[in-house]
Design an enzyme around this catalytic site. Structure first.
Site, PDB file in Angstrom:
ATOM      1  N   ARG A  58     -39.854  13.018   2.809  1.00 62.24           N
ATOM      2  CA  ARG A  58     -39.035  11.817   2.622  1.00 62.24           C
ATOM      3  C   ARG A  58     -39.414  10.821   3.705  1.00 62.24           C
ATOM      4  O   ARG A  58     -39.213  11.086   4.907  1.00 62.24           O
ATOM      5  CB  ARG A  58     -37.551  12.167   2.701  1.00 62.24           C
ATOM      6  CG  ARG A  58     -36.606  10.987   2.463  1.00 62.24           C
ATOM      7  CD  ARG A  58     -35.154  11.434   2.558  1.00 62.24           C
ATOM      8  NE  ARG A  58     -34.241  10.335   2.272  1.00 62.24           N
ATOM      9  CZ  ARG A  58     -33.801   9.460   3.181  1.00 62.24           C
ATOM     10  NH1 ARG A  58     -34.203   9.577   4.450  1.00 62.24           N
ATOM     11  NH2 ARG A  58     -32.976   8.483   2.834  1.00 62.24           N
TER      12      ARG A  58
ATOM     13  N   LYS B 112     -37.918   8.980  13.232  1.00 65.08           N
ATOM     14  CA  LYS B 112     -36.655   9.385  13.859  1.00 65.08           C
ATOM     15  C   LYS B 112     -36.785   9.560  15.373  1.00 65.08           C
ATOM     16  O   LYS B 112     -37.880   9.646  15.927  1.00 65.08           O
ATOM     17  CB  LYS B 112     -36.153  10.683  13.217  1.00 65.08           C
ATOM     18  CG  LYS B 112     -35.590  10.497  11.823  1.00 65.08           C
ATOM     19  CD  LYS B 112     -35.027  11.790  11.259  1.00 65.08           C
ATOM     20  CE  LYS B 112     -34.365  11.564   9.907  1.00 65.08           C
ATOM     21  NZ  LYS B 112     -33.856  12.829   9.318  1.00 65.08           N
TER      22      LYS B 112
END
Length: 292
Positions: A270, A236
């Site tokens: 995740r 991210k």
């Protein structure tokens, strides 16, 4: 700042098992959740899987590499993502869930959706967990659907929607506000008889870089909720904007944050990169076993 004691001697008794269609999953074992994006516009791997065989091979590799859960999504939640109709979302995910259940009968699938009808059809097709980025805020029927289906429910904190969440997110105290958000949601869910709940602080969802790292720094404070914690940092911008990388170059940064999250009580990671993450988990567990 929040200063809750969360050492090993804490009095909080965290609920770390969930029932996945009759299979009891112990999250104390630390779980890797592999991401299977079925969208053309996801920020890292959008549009990379073009046919059923490629999907089967991708999932086979994730399972072989150590994924316990495969998280399937048909609606990109990256900042500013385009709207996707419910029909398109269903068309993307339901056939693939059926395909994977047939190919891998023991697979545990979570459906990444905020729509109650998509969630219901996915569970009926063979998925076992609902992963809702909006914690019920984007579909008023979601909580009732989870109650009806009686499956584990992942609730994530997000300020705004995927289209608006990065438009100047503001908090007085991000940790306190996110914990308070979950406390209210969990109370509402418990009143409906929903107890298999996993919380996700929502890194990158309606938060600045500073908010994200403050949440990570105080991740252990979420022990007060006595529920399993899922984190998702994988490749991210909270990594890339700090160390000047692209999503394609962000594996090392992802590994670093995953390690820090485990040290602060995370139960589920995740990720896009299952093998490397399972190695992090195995090394962390070895360190914990040998800690006096």
């Amino acid at each position: 700042m929040l200063t809750i004691e969360t050492t090993q001697d804490t009095f909080f008794l965290k609920k770390n098992t969930i029932n996945c269609k009759g299979k009891l999953l112990n999250l104390d074992e630390l779980v890797v959740m592999g991401i299977l994006n079925l969208t053309p516009d996801s920020f890292f791997d959008g549009g990379l899987l073009n046919n059923n065989q490629e999907i089967i091979e991708k999932v086979q590799k994730m399972l072989s590499d150590g994924a316990t859960i495969i998280d399937i999504g048909g609606y990109s939640s990256r900042p500013g993502a385009a709207e996707v109709s419910e029909k398109d979302e269903l068309d993307r995910v339901i056939p693939i869930i059926k395909l994977l259940i047939k190919q891998f009968p023991e697979i545990i699938i979570s459906i990444d959706t905020f729509r109650s009808n998509v969630a219901k059809q996915a569970i009926n097709a063979g998925a076992a967990i609902i992963n809702d980025i909006s914690a019920g805020n984007m579909d008023a029927n979601m909580f009732a659907t989870v109650k009806e289906l009686q499956v584990p429910y992942i609730i994530m904190h997000m300020q705004g929607t995927p289209q608006t969440m990065q438009e100047k997110p503001t908090y007085k105290n991000v940790t306190l506000e996110v914990i308070d958000f979950f406390a209210k949601k969990v109370n509402e869910l418990n009143k409906l008889g929903i107890n298999d709940i996993i919380i996700d602080p929502g890194f990158g969802f309606g938060k600045t870089i500073e908010h994200n790292y403050e949440l990570l720094n105080h991740l252990a404070d979420f022990e007060i909720l006595e529920l399993p914690v899922l984190v998702g940092f994988s490749r991210k911008s909270m990594i890339n904007k700090v160390i000047k990388t692209t999503p394609q170059e962000a594996l090392n940064g992802t590994t670093t944050l995953n390690t820090l999250a485990l040290s602060k009580g995370a139960n589920i990671l995740r990720v896009h990169d299952v093998l490397e993450t399972k190695q992090v988990v195995d090394l962390y567990k070895k360190m914990k076993v040998n800690t006096i």
